[in-house]
Scaffold this active site. Structure first.
Site, PDB file in Angstrom:
ATOM      1  N   GLY A   1       0.823  -1.200   0.000  1.00 54.27           N
ATOM      2  CA  GLY A   1       0.000   0.000   0.000  1.00 54.27           C
ATOM      3  C   GLY A   1       0.855   1.247   0.000  1.00 54.27           C
ATOM      4  N   ALA A   2       0.783   2.022  -1.060  1.00 55.76           N
ATOM      5  CA  ALA A   2       1.597   3.236  -1.172  1.00 55.76           C
ATOM      6  C   ALA A   2       0.734   4.486  -1.135  1.00 55.76           C
ATOM      7  CB  ALA A   2       2.432   3.198  -2.453  1.00 55.76           C
TER       8      ALA A   2
ATOM      9  N   ASN B   1      -5.583   2.243  10.819  1.00 53.90           N
ATOM     10  CA  ASN B   1      -6.438   2.875  11.820  1.00 53.90           C
ATOM     11  C   ASN B   1      -7.298   1.850  12.557  1.00 53.90           C
ATOM     12  OD1 ASN B   1      -5.736   5.612  11.451  1.00 53.90           O
ATOM     13  ND2 ASN B   1      -7.081   5.786   9.670  1.00 53.90           N
TER      14      ASN B   1
ATOM     15  N   LYS C   1      -5.981   5.909  21.229  1.00 55.16           N
ATOM     16  CA  LYS C   1      -6.197   6.647  19.982  1.00 55.16           C
ATOM     17  C   LYS C   1      -7.608   6.420  19.458  1.00 55.16           C
ATOM     18  CE  LYS C   1      -4.541   7.484  15.303  1.00 55.16           C
ATOM     19  NZ  LYS C   1      -3.587   7.133  14.222  1.00 55.16           N
TER      20      LYS C   1
ATOM     21  N   ASN D   1     -14.113  10.965  13.887  1.00 51.64           N
ATOM     22  CA  ASN D   1     -14.154  10.527  12.495  1.00 51.64           C
ATOM     23  C   ASN D   1     -15.575  10.379  11.962  1.00 51.64           C
ATOM     24  OD1 ASN D   1     -11.561   9.650  10.831  1.00 51.64           O
ATOM     25  ND2 ASN D   1     -11.061   9.467  12.988  1.00 51.64           N
TER      26      ASN D   1
END
Length: 340
Positions: A13-14, A108, A209, A217
């Protein structure tokens, strides 16, 4: 672990986070493989990975492919994809994983192993995160590190990562503690200029977190509001606080106590200014949202223990419906536990 020049490292994943970490490692002289696809793959193969920081721009060489077989078994596999992609991606990563491979998800929310490594209750799988168990089958928890990312970055274009702020990773063994293997990874990242915090209880750091992201979110995604406006509305702010109090009770049950009040966390978040959360950015860009690992998993854990969580339930249901009407979340209902 070998010297960084001898390590076999693949970043799956970039996007913003994966691209930033890959770029920092490459800039430090570490050869990097990248699994990518589409325009990102074409860009990486043509010109490498571009890192933009302030007014500076640097192109960094990486070896890119869309097939894990091209790279073979790795020393370190960094997974930096969106949560909804991982159940499908995990089986394809098997050619990269040998008995000594370290797996580092930089994603996440709550990871698939989260409720299989805690103490004080019978371990259970999170259907919201790993619906059919494919992640757990293909990514061994014993070889996995927990990670919390505090990096602000975005993609200006495929293969182009812009770093805005922060470069901290919190690392710890998924099963607790901080092993020599984890220390080696921490040292590797520090040589690349990242700020590393070592954790003996990474589940606690992940939950802390999540405790903030759980509300900021999805509520921002629902309303389209930046964080300053969200927290500036007393009714919305108090609703978020109520959901966070529910999540704190869940945290106590699974050994992840939060030693802070929601209002204190809001004050810290408010100081960051008028920013858009990652989930709001995904909605605006028409990308699938990471709802399950952030809100769905919290809902599932609470109801697994028979807890009543009306505010969390409301956030989950409303955000899920909003995303479904926009084609950003599967139409079918994933298995969820009955209310306790």
């Amino acid at each position: 672990m070998s010297t960084s020049a001898d390590l076999r490292i693949t970043v799956a994943g970039a996007g913003a986070i994966g691209g930033f970490i890959a770029a920092r490692l490459a800039a430090a002289g570490t050869p990097i493989n990248v699994l990518a696809r589409g325009q990102t793959l074409a860009t990486l193969q043509r010109q490498g990975l571009r890192l933009v920081t302030g007014d500076s721009c640097r192109d960094l060489p990486v070896k890119a492919s869309d097939t894990a077989d091209d790279f073979g078994v790795q020393d370190l596999l960094i997974i930096a994809v969106k949560g909804p992609s991982l159940p499908v991606l995990a089986p394809s990563l098997r050619p990269l994983i040998g008995p000594q491979t370290t797996i580092l998800p930089t994603m996440n929310g709550v990871p698939w192993w989260f409720c299989q490594t805690g103490q004080g209750y019978t371990p259970f799988a999170l259907k919201s995160v790993d619906p059919d168990g494919s992640i757990a089958r293909h990514l061994p928890t014993a070889q996995t590190l927990g990670c919390v990312v505090h990096i602000g970055a975005s993609c200006d274009a495929p293969g182009v990562v812009r770093h805005a702020m922060g470069k901290e990773l919190i690392l710890g063994d998924a099963r607790g503690g901080f092993s020599p293997r984890t220390e080696a990874i921490a040292a590797l990242f520090e040589r690349a200029g990242l700020d590393i915090k070592r954790s003996s209880d990474i589940r606690q750091d992940i939950w802390y977190k999540l405790w903030g992201n759980l509300t900021m979110n999805p509520v921002s995604a629902l309303t389209g509001a930046t964080i300053d406006r969200l927290l500036g509305d007393p009714l919305v702010s108090e609703f978020c606080s109520a959901a966070m109090r529910e999540a704190a009770v869940i945290g106590d049950r699974i050994g992840c106590h939060v030693d802070q009040q929601p209002e204190d966390r809001h004050a810290i978040t408010f100081r960051l200014g008028a920013f858009k959360t990652s989930m709001l950015q995904d909605v605006e860009a028409g990308r699938p949202i990471e709802l399950d690992s952030i809100v769905g998993a919290t809902y599932e854990i609470g109801h697994h223990f028979g807890m009543q969580t009306p505010c969390i339930d409301g956030i989950f249901g409303l955000t899920r419906l909003m995303a479904r009407t926009r084609g950003l979340y599967p139409d079918e209902t994933r298995p969820t536990p009955a209310a306790g």
